[in-house]
Scaffold this motif. Structure first.
Motif, PDB file in Angstrom:
ATOM      1  N   GLY A 125       0.836  -1.218   0.000  1.00 54.02           N
ATOM      2  CA  GLY A 125       0.000   0.000   0.000  1.00 54.02           C
ATOM      3  C   GLY A 125       0.864   1.259   0.000  1.00 54.02           C
ATOM      4  O   GLY A 125       1.966   1.267   0.557  1.00 54.02           O
ATOM      5  N   TRP A 126       0.347   2.347  -0.606  1.00 55.12           N
ATOM      6  CA  TRP A 126       1.177   3.561  -0.743  1.00 55.12           C
ATOM      7  C   TRP A 126       1.569   4.114   0.629  1.00 55.12           C
ATOM      8  O   TRP A 126       2.674   4.610   0.825  1.00 55.12           O
ATOM      9  CB  TRP A 126       0.477   4.613  -1.611  1.00 55.12           C
ATOM     10  CG  TRP A 126      -0.737   5.267  -1.025  1.00 55.12           C
ATOM     11  CD1 TRP A 126      -2.033   4.840  -1.123  1.00 55.12           C
ATOM     12  CD2 TRP A 126      -0.759   6.469  -0.230  1.00 55.12           C
ATOM     13  NE1 TRP A 126      -2.863   5.686  -0.436  1.00 55.12           N
ATOM     14  CE2 TRP A 126      -2.112   6.702   0.110  1.00 55.12           C
ATOM     15  CE3 TRP A 126       0.210   7.371   0.218  1.00 55.12           C
ATOM     16  CZ2 TRP A 126      -2.507   7.801   0.881  1.00 55.12           C
ATOM     17  CZ3 TRP A 126      -0.173   8.463   0.984  1.00 55.12           C
ATOM     18  CH2 TRP A 126      -1.513   8.666   1.310  1.00 55.12           C
ATOM     19  N   GLN A 127       0.637   3.948   1.648  1.00 56.65           N
ATOM     20  CA  GLN A 127       1.015   4.459   2.979  1.00 56.65           C
ATOM     21  C   GLN A 127       2.027   3.546   3.660  1.00 56.65           C
ATOM     22  O   GLN A 127       2.759   3.977   4.533  1.00 56.65           O
ATOM     23  CB  GLN A 127      -0.209   4.558   3.910  1.00 56.65           C
ATOM     24  CG  GLN A 127      -1.285   5.518   3.452  1.00 56.65           C
ATOM     25  CD  GLN A 127      -2.501   4.786   2.903  1.00 56.65           C
ATOM     26  OE1 GLN A 127      -2.359   3.802   2.183  1.00 56.65           O
ATOM     27  NE2 GLN A 127      -3.686   5.262   3.236  1.00 56.65           N
ATOM     28  N   ASP A 128       2.075   2.264   3.236  1.00 54.85           N
ATOM     29  CA  ASP A 128       3.006   1.316   3.868  1.00 54.85           C
ATOM     30  C   ASP A 128       4.456   1.613   3.483  1.00 54.85           C
ATOM     31  O   ASP A 128       5.380   1.311   4.230  1.00 54.85           O
ATOM     32  CB  ASP A 128       2.687  -0.126   3.429  1.00 54.85           C
ATOM     33  CG  ASP A 128       1.311  -0.585   3.861  1.00 54.85           C
ATOM     34  OD1 ASP A 128       0.911  -0.232   4.989  1.00 54.85           O
ATOM     35  OD2 ASP A 128       0.635  -1.284   3.081  1.00 54.85           O
ATOM     36  N   ILE A 129       4.625   2.208   2.264  1.00 53.62           N
ATOM     37  CA  ILE A 129       6.000   2.296   1.740  1.00 53.62           C
ATOM     38  C   ILE A 129       6.881   3.184   2.637  1.00 53.62           C
ATOM     39  O   ILE A 129       7.992   2.740   2.981  1.00 53.62           O
ATOM     40  CB  ILE A 129       5.976   2.762   0.291  1.00 53.62           C
ATOM     41  CG1 ILE A 129       5.059   1.823  -0.550  1.00 53.62           C
ATOM     42  CG2 ILE A 129       7.394   2.809  -0.306  1.00 53.62           C
ATOM     43  CD1 ILE A 129       5.384   0.336  -0.409  1.00 53.62           C
ATOM     44  N   PRO A 130       6.568   4.441   2.925  1.00 56.00           N
ATOM     45  CA  PRO A 130       5.440   5.274   2.476  1.00 56.00           C
ATOM     46  C   PRO A 130       5.784   6.113   1.254  1.00 56.00           C
ATOM     47  O   PRO A 130       6.967   6.366   0.972  1.00 56.00           O
ATOM     48  CB  PRO A 130       5.228   6.180   3.692  1.00 56.00           C
ATOM     49  CG  PRO A 130       6.606   6.405   4.227  1.00 56.00           C
ATOM     50  CD  PRO A 130       7.374   5.130   3.978  1.00 56.00           C
ATOM     51  N   LEU A 131       4.680   6.509   0.543  1.00 56.84           N
ATOM     52  CA  LEU A 131       4.785   7.496  -0.535  1.00 56.84           C
ATOM     53  C   LEU A 131       4.198   8.806  -0.044  1.00 56.84           C
ATOM     54  O   LEU A 131       3.370   8.818   0.870  1.00 56.84           O
ATOM     55  CB  LEU A 131       4.040   7.003  -1.783  1.00 56.84           C
ATOM     56  CG  LEU A 131       4.504   5.646  -2.362  1.00 56.84           C
ATOM     57  CD1 LEU A 131       3.687   5.319  -3.613  1.00 56.84           C
ATOM     58  CD2 LEU A 131       5.986   5.655  -2.654  1.00 56.84           C
ATOM     59  N   ALA A 132       4.598   9.894  -0.701  1.00 58.57           N
ATOM     60  CA  ALA A 132       4.177  11.232  -0.241  1.00 58.57           C
ATOM     61  C   ALA A 132       2.773  11.576  -0.719  1.00 58.57           C
ATOM     62  O   ALA A 132       2.205  12.575  -0.285  1.00 58.57           O
ATOM     63  CB  ALA A 132       5.167  12.274  -0.755  1.00 58.57           C
ATOM     64  N   ARG A 133       2.230  10.766  -1.647  1.00 62.51           N
ATOM     65  CA  ARG A 133       0.883  11.055  -2.138  1.00 62.51           C
ATOM     66  C   ARG A 133       0.202   9.732  -2.444  1.00 62.51           C
ATOM     67  O   ARG A 133       0.870   8.709  -2.641  1.00 62.51           O
ATOM     68  CB  ARG A 133       0.944  11.906  -3.420  1.00 62.51           C
ATOM     69  CG  ARG A 133       1.786  11.297  -4.531  1.00 62.51           C
ATOM     70  CD  ARG A 133       1.741  12.115  -5.824  1.00 62.51           C
ATOM     71  NE  ARG A 133       2.846  11.773  -6.723  1.00 62.51           N
ATOM     72  CZ  ARG A 133       2.852  10.692  -7.517  1.00 62.51           C
ATOM     73  NH1 ARG A 133       1.825   9.842  -7.483  1.00 62.51           N
ATOM     74  NH2 ARG A 133       3.901  10.440  -8.291  1.00 62.51           N
ATOM     75  N   PRO A 134      -1.153   9.727  -2.440  1.00 62.22           N
ATOM     76  CA  PRO A 134      -1.865   8.486  -2.740  1.00 62.22           C
ATOM     77  C   PRO A 134      -1.556   7.978  -4.143  1.00 62.22           C
ATOM     78  O   PRO A 134      -1.465   8.763  -5.085  1.00 62.22           O
ATOM     79  CB  PRO A 134      -3.342   8.897  -2.634  1.00 62.22           C
ATOM     80  CG  PRO A 134      -3.350  10.127  -1.796  1.00 62.22           C
ATOM     81  CD  PRO A 134      -2.053  10.829  -2.093  1.00 62.22           C
ATOM     82  N   VAL A 135      -1.308   6.676  -4.259  1.00 63.30           N
ATOM     83  CA  VAL A 135      -1.080   6.045  -5.566  1.00 63.30           C
ATOM     84  C   VAL A 135      -1.960   4.794  -5.600  1.00 63.30           C
ATOM     85  O   VAL A 135      -1.852   3.941  -4.706  1.00 63.30           O
ATOM     86  CB  VAL A 135       0.398   5.669  -5.761  1.00 63.30           C
ATOM     87  CG1 VAL A 135       0.586   4.818  -7.025  1.00 63.30           C
ATOM     88  CG2 VAL A 135       1.272   6.917  -5.822  1.00 63.30           C
ATOM     89  N   ASP A 136      -2.840   4.716  -6.589  1.00 65.82           N
ATOM     90  CA  ASP A 136      -3.755   3.566  -6.639  1.00 65.82           C
ATOM     91  C   ASP A 136      -3.011   2.281  -6.978  1.00 65.82           C
ATOM     92  O   ASP A 136      -3.125   1.272  -6.304  1.00 65.82           O
ATOM     93  CB  ASP A 136      -4.853   3.823  -7.702  1.00 65.82           C
ATOM     94  CG  ASP A 136      -5.787   4.958  -7.240  1.00 65.82           C
ATOM     95  OD1 ASP A 136      -6.414   5.604  -8.100  1.00 65.82           O
ATOM     96  OD2 ASP A 136      -5.827   5.191  -6.008  1.00 65.82           O
ATOM     97  N   ASP A 137      -2.213   2.350  -8.067  1.00 69.36           N
ATOM     98  CA  ASP A 137      -1.525   1.119  -8.499  1.00 69.36           C
ATOM     99  C   ASP A 137      -0.040   1.197  -8.138  1.00 69.36           C
ATOM    100  O   ASP A 137       0.779   1.753  -8.880  1.00 69.36           O
ATOM    101  CB  ASP A 137      -1.683   0.927 -10.021  1.00 69.36           C
ATOM    102  CG  ASP A 137      -1.015  -0.368 -10.495  1.00 69.36           C
ATOM    103  OD1 ASP A 137      -0.996  -0.628 -11.709  1.00 69.36           O
ATOM    104  OD2 ASP A 137      -0.474  -1.102  -9.611  1.00 69.36           O
ATOM    105  N   THR A 138       0.311   0.671  -6.977  1.00 68.50           N
ATOM    106  CA  THR A 138       1.719   0.763  -6.532  1.00 68.50           C
ATOM    107  C   THR A 138       2.618  -0.235  -7.267  1.00 68.50           C
ATOM    108  O   THR A 138       3.823  -0.271  -7.011  1.00 68.50           O
ATOM    109  CB  THR A 138       1.810   0.526  -5.012  1.00 68.50           C
ATOM    110  OG1 THR A 138       1.192  -0.727  -4.714  1.00 68.50           O
ATOM    111  CG2 THR A 138       1.128   1.653  -4.249  1.00 68.50           C
ATOM    112  N   MET A 139       2.044  -1.001  -8.178  1.00 65.21           N
ATOM    113  CA  MET A 139       2.882  -1.878  -9.003  1.00 65.21           C
ATOM    114  C   MET A 139       3.428  -1.106 -10.224  1.00 65.21           C
ATOM    115  O   MET A 139       4.310  -1.599 -10.914  1.00 65.21           O
ATOM    116  CB  MET A 139       2.086  -3.088  -9.494  1.00 65.21           C
ATOM    117  CG  MET A 139       1.618  -4.005  -8.367  1.00 65.21           C
ATOM    118  SD  MET A 139       3.013  -4.660  -7.402  1.00 65.21           S
ATOM    119  CE  MET A 139       2.761  -3.773  -5.844  1.00 65.21           C
ATOM    120  N   ALA A 140       2.889   0.109 -10.439  1.00 65.29           N
ATOM    121  CA  ALA A 140       3.312   0.925 -11.593  1.00 65.29           C
ATOM    122  C   ALA A 140       3.340   2.387 -11.158  1.00 65.29           C
ATOM    123  O   ALA A 140       2.414   3.164 -11.441  1.00 65.29           O
ATOM    124  CB  ALA A 140       2.362   0.739 -12.767  1.00 65.29           C
TER     125      ALA A 140
END
Ligand SMILES: N[C@H](CCC[C@H](N)C(=O)O)C(=O)O
Length: 295
Positions: A125-140
């Motif tokens: 999940g994007w928050q698990d990574i974390p990323l700075a913004r929501p990303v629906d498809d974290t595989m791409a």
């Protein structure tokens, strides 16, 4: 110079780890001393430092991990194997629980002598990574300017205790990861920075990778990158769930469970011993701490 704490230098496929033991007396090893000791020119030279500590949560040991830049991090797969190998030799045990900031690991020595570590579960999940913004498809995941400028397609991200992005490429050696790595590591999309891997899927059971490690740079091997790459490849159908990850320093065997658990296995070695002064950042090799001054 008084070198006050003993150390052991170990490596997992050339990813080299300085091991100090703080289980009875705190080592006092500071981030500044780590930065002074980590260079291969003039220092001891290592990718990570691991300090063994008692675990208040009841695991056999707490493994505190810092990169060569002195920054504390959540996970280190090669270090987990090194620690397990050392403690198995010390205690005669064949299994071990290791707690870390990134979660609790369990290690065992297989009948063939190889150390295997259950590295926990991959999270996507994007928050698990974390990323700075929501990303629906974290595989791409796109939007990393340096990667796009280098012509890389979108990356796949995973957290395996620590954060990773994996770019799927035909020829990792054709890409200047030494230049690209730090730009990806420090991209604003990654608030905790990130480890960056170039992965070539050879077939459904093998992936060859090159890794730029957060806080350490290009390394000969990265256990957590191997875990993240295998978990992402299995999740996206690029490979099966038993994958050999080929690194510059050698191969790691990764098995992905249907619950996204990750089992990593591979060799470890001990390089040399010595002692260091955690405040002055000085050291002696293969020696014992200098005898106390006479008088
Ligand atoms: N550079 C990594 C930590 C060490 C990981 C690597 N040495 C391994 O074996 O997993 C990070 O900052 O998350």
């Amino acid at each position: 110079m008084t070198a006050s704490i003993p150390f052991v230098k170990m490596n997992g496929l050339g990813n080299d780890i300085l091991v100090v033991d703080g289980r009875t007396v705190p080592t006092g090893l500071t981030a500044d001393a780590i930065r002074r000791l980590s260079p291969r020119a003039g220092g001891i030279g290592f990718d990570q430092v691991v300090t063994l500590e008692p675990d208040p949560a009841g695991a056999d040991v707490f493994m505190r991990i810092a990169n060569a830049d002195g920054g504390e991090v959540e996970a280190c797969g090669n270090a987990a194997r090194c620690i397990a190998d050392r403690l198995f030799a010390e205690t005669g045990a064949a299994s071990l629980s290791i707690n870390t900031l990134g979660g609790r690991l369990s290690a065992r020595r297989r009948d063939d002598g190889i150390v295997a570590v259950d590295m926990g579960h991959a999270r996507f999940g994007w928050q698990d990574i974390p990323l700075a913004r929501p990303v629906d498809d974290t595989m791409a995941v796109g939007g990393v300017a340096a990667a796009e400028a280098a012509g890389l397609g979108p990356g796949s991200v995973a957290n395996v205790g620590n954060p990773h992005i994996v770019y799927w490429v035909e020829d990792p050696d054709a890409i200047d990861l030494a230049r690209l790595g730090p730009e990806i590591e420090h991209d604003a999309l990654f608030p905790n920075r990130i480890n960056a891997t170039l992965a070539h899927v050879v077939d459904r059971a093998r992936i060859d990778v090159r890794v730029w490690e957060r806080g350490a740079g290009l390394t000969r091997a990265c256990g957590t990158a191997a875990c993240a790459t295998a978990a992402l490849a299995a999740h996206t159908g690029r490979t099966g769930r038993q994958v050999t990850i080929g690194l510059p320093g050698g191969d790691l065997e990764i098995a992905i469970g249907d619950d996204r658990s990750i089992l990593m296995a591979g060799p470890v070695a001990t390089d040399f011993t010595g002692a260091l002064d955690p405040v002055a950042g000085t050291f002696v090799f293969d020696g014992t701490p200098e005898p106390a001054a006479a008088g």
